[in-house]
Scaffold this active site. Structure first.
Site, PDB file in Angstrom:
ATOM      1  CE  LYS A 171      64.528 112.493  37.043  1.00 54.91           C
ATOM      2  NZ  LYS A 171      64.156 112.920  38.153  1.00 54.91           N
ATOM      3  CG  ASP A 210      61.777 122.009  41.013  1.00 48.32           C
ATOM      4  OD1 ASP A 210      61.192 122.999  40.612  1.00 48.32           O
ATOM      5  OD2 ASP A 210      62.052 120.896  40.257  1.00 48.32           O
TER       6      ASP A 210
END
Length: 636
Positions: A327, A433
């Site tokens: 990432k 989230d």
């Protein structure tokens, strides 16, 4: 017998009574002596007992006074956690205090995460029975008192994430039982005392994100045989990496980035046992060059995902060409750097089978001289749940293979990890989230929650008034965020429950919350609520239904499109479908799951189920469904 003899005999008769009197006198004297000894012994015992009681009272008083001095040094206590520290109760019952039963001495001082603002009193050194000091995630300032070195029983000293200054006390080397020492994210300067490296009991040393300098001792790998976590990153440590680091055979975490160190990290010998040579859990910092090569120059062909603050690439790392997910953060985004730190801390310190495992990180410069930050995760071969639920039209994919049982398992996996974060983690975590594209599936279709970039830590208290109060920044994706967030409400566990509701309904209905059909007040919640239970087949994902029902549902959906998305209720047709084609236990299972989704989405946060209840109910639904299959001898 003559008279003289008689007289003589008569004179001898009184003699025995005189002897008895003497014996009685001796016996009385002996008894008195025994009694005197008993009294003296009893008095001595009382004196010893009184002395012991006095000694205990004095040592207990020392602890009590030391704690009061500690409280005096903390002028700001926003959550009133120290309000119980008064003479109305025994100090062993004060908040954050643990005592041993035998001596009633303080063995633990645990005040993590209460936003305490003050200094650490030198009187803490008088709490000589202490085994644990945990003051991390507060606002303690000033120096670490040298008196901490008096605590020879101390095993854990956690001072991470404060604003402490000065040098690390050299007296800490006197704590010969110390196992974990954490002072990361402070403002400490100077060198790490060389004597600290000689504490052979030390297993975890965390000094990252300070202003420490100096070099690493050449024998670091020889003096710390039990070491398995070493956090040294983000300091000013210089010199060459000691070759003896390779001797730390128990090491599983090593962070060295953002220092002035040179040389290569010594690798563990491949001749060692598999548990020693395996690097799957080894958190060694990697360079930009290694990640660049692992992704073929961050090629688009290796791009597997993207978000607002970064993109994710597939890569082959190290000589074993192990597949990993990398990432790369978009540092132009204002939340990227903070997200990097939050995610590192969360994923390194929290362990659960359904959390994605972080392997390493990179904080460096790219070939253009720009700052570069990336996180490296375990690669999940089956990708995100989102691509299974919503395949692209030109990709006849694996979605048809995502069975009801697999969806139940995924729902339970996700519920379990959110329940863990809320109720069983050392410090409660709000995820903020939750959505299908951050739920990753491994080779066995086990779900793993990833992406902690928006996670929030809560103070360790059950008082609802003490939840983290930051309302700055995004608290989740708009379609999945709780309605109170849109009105400036603080992040909460109830908000996560609401997000889980959206995720659950989406997974079993097969529709995104932003589907074009949801307008004019219609949403996932209303869509499900209006149809249940009779209209189940009209709303559930067709893949979960027998083929005959799926064909009839397709016809029903066509009617919906022609009537402005309003569900047409043909009672006669629906009854035929439900009774003749859909299995009763399948119907019960699906209705039960969707009712859980509806119960999690109440407008009032207080009326929503908590994740512990959700997890328990989902297990019951799955077991009931499996039980019905077993009873009928059916196949799942």
């Amino acid at each position: 017998m003559d008279s003289s003899a008689s007289i003589s005999h008569s004179h001898q008769l009184p003699s025995p009574p005189n002897q008895m009197t003497l014996q009685q006198t001796n016996l009385c004297a002996s008894s008195s002596s025994i009694y005197l000894h008993v009294i003296l012994l009893f008095s001595t015992c009382l004196l010893c007992l009184q002395t012991t009681i006095t000694a205990i009272a004095l040592t207990n008083e020392t602890d009590r006074l030391a704690l009061f001095k500690f409280k005096e040094s903390v002028p700001q206590d926003p959550f009133n956690m120290l309000s119980s520290w008064n003479d109305s109760m025994n100090f062993c019952n004060w908040h954050g205090i643990t005592c041993d039963r035998q001596h009633q001495r303080v063995t633990a001082l645990n005040l993590e995460g209460y936003k305490l603002h003050g200094s650490i009193s030198p009187n803490i050194g008088n709490l000589t029975f202490l085994r644990l000091i945990n003051l991390q995630n507060n606002s303690f300032y000033g120096e670490i008192p040298q008196e901490v070195g008096h605590l020879y029983r101390l095993q854990q000293l956690n001072l991470n994430n404060n604003t402490l200054e000065g040098e690390i006390p050299s007296s800490l080397s006197n704590c010969s039982n110390l196992r974990a020492f954490g002072i990361g994210i402070n403002k400490l300067s100077g060198t790490i005392p060389s004597s600290l490296y000689n504490v052979s009991s030390l297993q975890i040393l965390s000094v990252a994100v300070n202003q420490l300098n100096g070099t690493l001792p050449l024998n670091i790998g020889l003096n710390l045989p039990n070491h398995h976590k070493l956090y040294l990153g983000s300091n000013e440590i210089s010199g060459t990496l000691p070759a003896s680091l390779g001797n730390l055979v128990n090491l599983i975490v090593l962070t060295l980035s953002e220092n002035k160190l040179s040389g290569e990290i010594p690798k563990k010998s491949k001749k060692k046992s598999p548990s020693m040579v395996s690097t799957i859990g080894l958190l060694l910092n990697v360079s930009y060059k290694e990640l660049y090569q692992a992704t073929c120059g961050f090629s688009l062909s290796n791009l597997i995902g993207y978000g607002s603050i970064g993109v994710v690439y597939k890569g082959a790392l190290d000589q074993e060409e192990r597949l990993v997910a990398i990432k790369v953060l978009n540092l132009q985004h204002k939340r990227a750097s903070k997200s990097f730190m939050v995610e590192c801390n969360a994923l390194q310190n929290i362990r659960h089978r359904n959390l994605v495992k972080i392997l390493t990180c990179c904080s460096s410069m790219d070939y253009s001289g720009n700052q570069f930050k990336a996180l490296v995760f375990e690669f999940m071969t089956n990708g995100s749940l989102d691509i299974w639920l919503h395949p692209e039209r030109d990709n006849k994919n694996q979605s048809s293979n995502l069975s009801l049982l697999q969806r139940l398992n995924i729902a339970i996996d996700v519920a379990s990890v959110i329940d863990y974060l809320h109720n069983h983690s050392t410090q409660p975590v709000i995820y903020c989230d939750l959505k299908p594209n951050i739920i990753l599936l491994d080779n066995d279709m086990v779900a793993h929650v990833s992406d902690f970039g928006l996670a929030r830590l809560l103070p360790t208290t059950n008082d609802s008034s003490q939840k983290q109060s930051s309302t700055i920044g995004i608290k989740g994706s708009i379609a999945y965020a709780a309605p109170e967030y849109g009105m400036g409400g603080e992040a909460s566990t109830e908000g996560d429950v609401y997000s889980y509701r959206i995720f659950l309904l989406e997974m079993f209905l097969g529709k995104r919350p932003i589907d074009e059909m949801f307008k004019d007040g219609l949403n996932l919640h209303n869509f499900a609520k209006m149809a249940l239970p009779e209209g189940l087949v009209q709303i559930v994902d067709p893949i979960l239904l027998p083929r005959e029902v799926e064909e009839m549902q397709t016809s029903t959906l066509a009617r919906e499109d022609n009537n402005k998305n309003e569900i047409q209720e043909d009672k006669e047709t629906l009854d035929i479908v439900n009774l003749c084609h859909i299995d009763a236990n399948l119907h019960k299972c699906l209705v039960s799951v969707l009712e859980i989704g509806l119960a999690c989405s109440m407008e009032s946060p207080k009326e929503r189920m908590n994740m512990e209840e959700v997890t328990r109910e989902m297990h019951l639904i799955k077991n009931a469904f499996l039980g019905s299959k077993i009873c009928r001898g059916g196949l799942i």
